[in-house]
Design an enzyme around this catalytic site. Structure first.
Site, PDB file in Angstrom:
ATOM      1  N   GLU A 128      17.242 -16.553 -10.720  1.00 24.50           N
ATOM      2  CA  GLU A 128      16.754 -15.201 -11.213  1.00 24.50           C
ATOM      3  C   GLU A 128      16.206 -15.183 -12.627  1.00 24.50           C
ATOM      4  O   GLU A 128      15.175 -14.512 -12.622  1.00 24.50           O
ATOM      5  CB  GLU A 128      17.974 -14.409 -10.935  1.00 24.50           C
ATOM      6  CG  GLU A 128      17.890 -12.808 -11.627  1.00 24.50           C
ATOM      7  CD  GLU A 128      17.036 -12.196 -11.012  1.00 24.50           C
ATOM      8  OE1 GLU A 128      16.372 -12.575  -9.951  1.00 24.50           O
ATOM      9  OE2 GLU A 128      16.804 -11.032 -11.245  1.00 24.50           O
ATOM     10  N   CYS A 188       0.821  -1.224   0.241  1.00 19.07           N
ATOM     11  CA  CYS A 188      -0.157  -0.049   0.064  1.00 19.07           C
ATOM     12  C   CYS A 188       0.905   1.354  -0.016  1.00 19.07           C
ATOM     13  O   CYS A 188       1.971   1.202   0.553  1.00 19.07           O
ATOM     14  CB  CYS A 188      -0.868  -0.036   1.293  1.00 19.07           C
ATOM     15  SG  CYS A 188      -2.001  -1.368   1.351  1.00 19.07           S
ATOM     16  N   TRP A 195      -2.834  -2.628  -1.705  1.00 18.58           N
ATOM     17  CA  TRP A 195      -2.401  -4.254  -2.197  1.00 18.58           C
ATOM     18  C   TRP A 195      -2.989  -4.632  -0.769  1.00 18.58           C
ATOM     19  O   TRP A 195      -2.600  -4.965  -0.036  1.00 18.58           O
ATOM     20  CB  TRP A 195      -0.863  -4.144  -2.112  1.00 18.58           C
ATOM     21  CG  TRP A 195      -0.141  -5.155  -2.393  1.00 18.58           C
ATOM     22  CD1 TRP A 195      -0.280  -5.631  -3.761  1.00 18.58           C
ATOM     23  CD2 TRP A 195       0.277  -6.473  -1.577  1.00 18.58           C
ATOM     24  NE1 TRP A 195       0.454  -7.007  -3.875  1.00 18.58           N
ATOM     25  CE2 TRP A 195       0.569  -7.424  -2.741  1.00 18.58           C
ATOM     26  CE3 TRP A 195       0.432  -6.790  -0.653  1.00 18.58           C
ATOM     27  CZ2 TRP A 195       1.188  -8.623  -2.133  1.00 18.58           C
ATOM     28  CZ3 TRP A 195       0.776  -7.791  -0.046  1.00 18.58           C
ATOM     29  CH2 TRP A 195       1.376  -9.109  -0.947  1.00 18.58           C
ATOM     30  N   GLU A 219       7.352 -13.490 -12.891  1.00 24.57           N
ATOM     31  CA  GLU A 219       6.746 -12.685 -12.392  1.00 24.57           C
ATOM     32  C   GLU A 219       6.148 -11.483 -13.277  1.00 24.57           C
ATOM     33  O   GLU A 219       5.108 -10.834 -13.052  1.00 24.57           O
ATOM     34  CB  GLU A 219       7.583 -11.721 -11.264  1.00 24.57           C
ATOM     35  CG  GLU A 219       8.681 -10.988 -11.960  1.00 24.57           C
ATOM     36  CD  GLU A 219       9.602 -10.308 -10.636  1.00 24.57           C
ATOM     37  OE1 GLU A 219       9.040  -9.862  -9.786  1.00 24.57           O
ATOM     38  OE2 GLU A 219      10.616 -10.216 -10.866  1.00 24.57           O
ATOM     39  N   LYS A 263      12.427 -14.059 -13.014  1.00 25.10           N
ATOM     40  CA  LYS A 263      11.854 -12.757 -13.836  1.00 25.10           C
ATOM     41  C   LYS A 263      11.005 -13.153 -14.828  1.00 25.10           C
ATOM     42  O   LYS A 263       9.979 -12.505 -15.007  1.00 25.10           O
ATOM     43  CB  LYS A 263      13.220 -12.252 -14.514  1.00 25.10           C
ATOM     44  CG  LYS A 263      14.160 -11.596 -13.939  1.00 25.10           C
ATOM     45  CD  LYS A 263      13.843  -9.966 -13.830  1.00 25.10           C
ATOM     46  CE  LYS A 263      13.344  -9.880 -12.192  1.00 25.10           C
ATOM     47  NZ  LYS A 263      14.474  -9.743 -11.221  1.00 25.10           N
ATOM     48  N   HIS A 284      17.979 -35.363 -11.234  1.00 29.04           N
ATOM     49  CA  HIS A 284      17.421 -36.167 -10.130  1.00 29.04           C
ATOM     50  C   HIS A 284      15.854 -35.884  -9.756  1.00 29.04           C
ATOM     51  O   HIS A 284      15.480 -35.846  -8.626  1.00 29.04           O
ATOM     52  CB  HIS A 284      18.120 -35.592  -8.604  1.00 29.04           C
ATOM     53  CG  HIS A 284      19.630 -35.837  -8.775  1.00 29.04           C
ATOM     54  ND1 HIS A 284      20.143 -37.320  -8.457  1.00 29.04           N
ATOM     55  CD2 HIS A 284      20.790 -34.930  -9.043  1.00 29.04           C
ATOM     56  CE1 HIS A 284      21.389 -37.221  -8.359  1.00 29.04           C
ATOM     57  NE2 HIS A 284      22.020 -35.855  -8.632  1.00 29.04           N
ATOM     58  N   LYS A 327       6.225  -3.634  -4.964  1.00 33.58           N
ATOM     59  CA  LYS A 327       7.791  -3.443  -5.191  1.00 33.58           C
ATOM     60  C   LYS A 327       8.247  -3.568  -3.669  1.00 33.58           C
ATOM     61  O   LYS A 327       9.302  -4.200  -3.639  1.00 33.58           O
ATOM     62  CB  LYS A 327       7.866  -2.016  -5.751  1.00 33.58           C
ATOM     63  CG  LYS A 327       9.263  -1.435  -5.820  1.00 33.58           C
ATOM     64  CD  LYS A 327      10.083  -2.117  -6.924  1.00 33.58           C
ATOM     65  CE  LYS A 327      11.357  -1.791  -7.244  1.00 33.58           C
ATOM     66  NZ  LYS A 327      12.102  -2.603  -8.042  1.00 33.58           N
ATOM     67  N   ASN A 350      -1.082   1.612   5.590  1.00 33.33           N
ATOM     68  CA  ASN A 350      -0.161   0.593   4.972  1.00 33.33           C
ATOM     69  C   ASN A 350       0.556  -0.064   6.069  1.00 33.33           C
ATOM     70  O   ASN A 350       0.935   0.211   7.439  1.00 33.33           O
ATOM     71  CB  ASN A 350       0.793   1.364   4.321  1.00 33.33           C
ATOM     72  CG  ASN A 350       2.263   0.472   4.096  1.00 33.33           C
ATOM     73  OD1 ASN A 350       3.110   1.041   3.989  1.00 33.33           O
ATOM     74  ND2 ASN A 350       1.923  -0.631   3.503  1.00 33.33           N
ATOM     75  N   GLY A 351       0.286  -1.605   5.884  1.00 32.77           N
ATOM     76  CA  GLY A 351       0.764  -2.634   6.974  1.00 32.77           C
ATOM     77  C   GLY A 351      -0.111  -3.299   7.354  1.00 32.77           C
ATOM     78  O   GLY A 351      -1.145  -3.505   6.704  1.00 32.77           O
ATOM     79  N   ARG A 411       4.639   0.458  -6.345  1.00 28.79           N
ATOM     80  CA  ARG A 411       4.741  -0.380  -5.080  1.00 28.79           C
ATOM     81  C   ARG A 411       3.707  -1.370  -5.268  1.00 28.79           C
ATOM     82  O   ARG A 411       3.918  -2.546  -4.498  1.00 28.79           O
ATOM     83  CB  ARG A 411       4.310   0.447  -4.171  1.00 28.79           C
ATOM     84  CG  ARG A 411       5.175   1.652  -3.589  1.00 28.79           C
ATOM     85  CD  ARG A 411       4.628   2.457  -2.416  1.00 28.79           C
ATOM     86  NE  ARG A 411       4.428   2.020  -1.269  1.00 28.79           N
ATOM     87  CZ  ARG A 411       5.312   1.985  -0.279  1.00 28.79           C
ATOM     88  NH1 ARG A 411       6.488   2.318  -0.481  1.00 28.79           N
ATOM     89  NH2 ARG A 411       5.166   1.420   0.823  1.00 28.79           N
TER      90      ARG A 411
END
Ligand code: F6R
Length: 602
Positions: A478, A2, A74, A485, A482, A501, A597, A98-99, A27
């Site tokens: 990575e 948020c 969010w 997402e 990428k 394996h 973010k 926010n939180g 964000r």
């Protein structure tokens, strides 16, 4: 996560709040809203989805006023619906948050016992209802807000706007960032100073536990003990060029292409006396510890994993790397001679921050590598090093990753020089190669057109594997992250040797496998893994400085680089592959669904 904005202005605030919310879009969010005061009365507009929905709503149904608050949400407690969107409002107070309020169920029960019922599933509604209750008990605005804040547990940044109080915003911070902006005769508050671009560069960071009463002319800040305190006024040069796309279609593309320039500027900075002085305390700490614990989340964690190989290869220091969200689940085998290294772009990631606090409480030294140098982690670490990536807006981290690797490499080289563990001629050669990295990165970007055409084909597959060995293993992770997402294609990164394996069972002619294989002493083994893929008709995309054997589906040619620094260079094609695939599939590249973010909740 948020984003909060608030403003006591001299002109209509709705358009300004909207513009500030736009700057916080990076964000991540799934609904947005603003509330203003007109003739002392609260007015509110909220919309699910992107800010364009809110802005269209404001055109159809405008609101006026010189005081207001705004929010991008969010979703955590309750889905992204209109009712759950912020600002939340009871009769005479509107709140943005926010939180996470950890004791919201307790608060719900207490309010319910008072016959005060909730209409939404959010934790924020409890804050609004509780504050309203205190107002109705006769408390003044600031006291009602303070009493409410004191009964909350968890992490939060809050702004309260009260009916009839045109010159008052009450704000509080515990765990989530909050910044006050000082205008000529306006006052602002926001989660990130970037939202104040073009409004003011004079800011004050609130500290954890702070509570503040804002008016246009006066700001009073109180610490968690209730004493009035003064927090420094700082100047933050918020360059508007860093917050626009610079001619690119997306921030992510701009940030990928900026890398050669940014890496060059960072190296230049490292070599100045200021840069060396900045590094010295960190080198002291690392050189004198017995073991390193490297901690981060997501991409930052992969940077930790790469650095883990470097510290062991070049400085002979044993390393463990732990993903921050798992840190507290481990029975830690560290003592006071273990140094914690925390890597974070934002410096606010709740899991990483909690790991930092955990190690600090255990008596360990703490060193952080951060992009946002005014962040909570910077304040709470014993020593922190800037990575000099500049503002990163795309949710998918690109330049911050290569700058994290660069800063870690700079640290490792300095420690290697100090400890004299590895052959010093080798370290000198690496120093020279280090300086070539910007030019090599620029040459790696030349693979862009080829990657674009591969991306056009990759979009047809449902799953992609990425494999690498040694320090290229974290790069495989990575590359997969990428792609997932931003393109929403399922991808998995694994150590090349692990393929046989289990995961090899997935490989057939519908499975592209990205093989990260610089020509180094591990190359022959990497080729054996690609032979295993080829034998199952898997489609190999070879990323290498050599053409490789026959039967490769596609090749991404890269310049040769010392294998130690290959992870920095090989990050570029991973970013481009994900970027072009996402563009090809038409996803929201800069703000992928469900992601934020700066992840300020655990
Ligand atoms: C992925 C990405 C995330 C972040 C992670 C940690 O592209 O950006 O995985 O790396 O959320 O964030 P910071 O570095 O801010 O701690």
């Amino acid at each position: 996560m948020c984003g909060i904005v608030g403003m006591l202005g001299q002109n209509e605030v709705a358009p300004i709040l909207l513009e500030s919310l736009r700057r916080l879009e990076y964000r991540g969010y799934d609904s947005a809203g603003i509330a203003t005061l007109r003739d002392g009365k609260l007015q509110r507009r909220r919309a699910v989805g992107k800010l364009s929905e809110l802005s269209d709503l404001l055109v159809r149904n405008p609101i006026q006023g010189l005081s207001g608050i705004g929010h991008t949400r969010w979703a955590t407690h309750g889905p992204a619906t209109l009712e759950n969107s912020h600002p939340h409002q009871s009769r005479s107070v509107a709140v943005v948050h926010n939180g996470i309020v950890e004791n919201h169920l307790e608060l719900r029960a207490q309010l319910s016992a008072l016959q005060i019922e909730h209409k939404t599933e959010t934790d924020t509604e409890s804050i609004t209802l509780l504050c309203q209750y205190h107002l109705e008990q006769g408390l003044a605005h600031a006291e009602a807000a303070l009493k409410t804040v004191r009964s909350l547990r968890g992490a939060f940044a809050l702004a309260f706007l009260f009916e009839g109080e045109e010159d008052c915003l009450i704000v509080a911070r515990q765990g989530s960032p909050l910044v006050i902006g000082h205008g000529q005769s306006e006052t602002y508050v926001t989660s990130d100073s970037i939202a104040l671009t073009g409004l003011t560069d004079r800011i004050t960071y609130l500290q954890d536990g702070d509570f503040a009463c804002l008016s246009r002319r006066k700001i009073s800040i109180f610490n968690c003990g209730g004493e009035e305190v003064s927090r420094p006024l700082e100047r933050r040069n918020i360059d508007s060029a860093s917050t626009d796309k610079g001619g690119h279609k997306h921030f992510m593309s701009k940030e990928i292409y900026e890398q050669p320039k940014i890496l060059a500027a960072a190296i230049e900075r490292y070599e100045t006396s200021g840069g060396m002085a900045e590094l010295r305390p960190a080198v002291e700490m690392v050189s004198s510890c017995r073991r390193l614990e490297l901690v981060g989340c997501g991409t930052a964690h992969f940077a930790c994993q790469v650095a883990g190989y470097w510290f062991e290869w070049l400085a002979g220091i044993p390393v463990s790397t732990t993903v921050a969200s798992e840190f507290s689940c481990r029975k830690q085998a560290f003592d006071e001679q273990t140094l914690g290294i925390f890597v974070s772009q934002s410096g606010e990631t709740a899991d990483t921050l909690s790991a930092l606090r955990h190690m600090k409480n255990a008596g360990c030294g703490t060193l952080s590598l951060l992009n946002v140098t005014s962040s909570t982690m910077a304040r709470e670490s014993d020593v922190s090093l800037p990575i000099h990536a500049g503002v990163e807006i795309g949710v998918a981290s690109t330049k911050a990753f290569t700058c994290q690797l660069l800063a870690l490499a700079n640290l490792v080289l300095a420690v290697a020089e100090r400890r004299r563990y590895a052959d010093q001629d080798r370290i000198s050669r690496l120093r020279k190669e280090f300086r070539r990295l910007p030019a090599l990165t620029s040459a790696a970007l030349a693979a862009d057109d080829g990657i674009k055409s591969i991306a056009g084909e990759l979009g047809k597959f449902v799953s992609v594997l990425f494999i690498g060995r040694g320090a290229m293993y974290p790069l495989a992770l990575e590359g997969a992250l990428k792609l997932k997402e931003i393109s929403y294609i399922h991808a998995e990164g694994l150590a090349s040797g692990e393929l046989k394996h289990g995961t090899l069972a997935l490989v057939d002619d519908k499975m592209p496998v990205v093989v990260l294989a610089p020509q180094d002493q591990l190359y022959a083994k990497s080729l054996s893994s690609s032979e295993e893929v080829k034998a199952r008709r898997g489609k190999i995309i070879l990323v290498s400085d050599t053409t490789g054997p026959t039967g490769i589906w596609r090749t991404v040619p890269l310049p040769s680089v010392d294998p130690v620094f290959a992870p920095i260079l090989y990050a570029i094609p991973m970013q481009l592959l994900a970027y072009h695939t996402a563009v090809h599939l038409g996803t929201d590249v800069d703000q992928p669904r469900n992601l934020a973010k700066s992840v300020t909740v655990e």
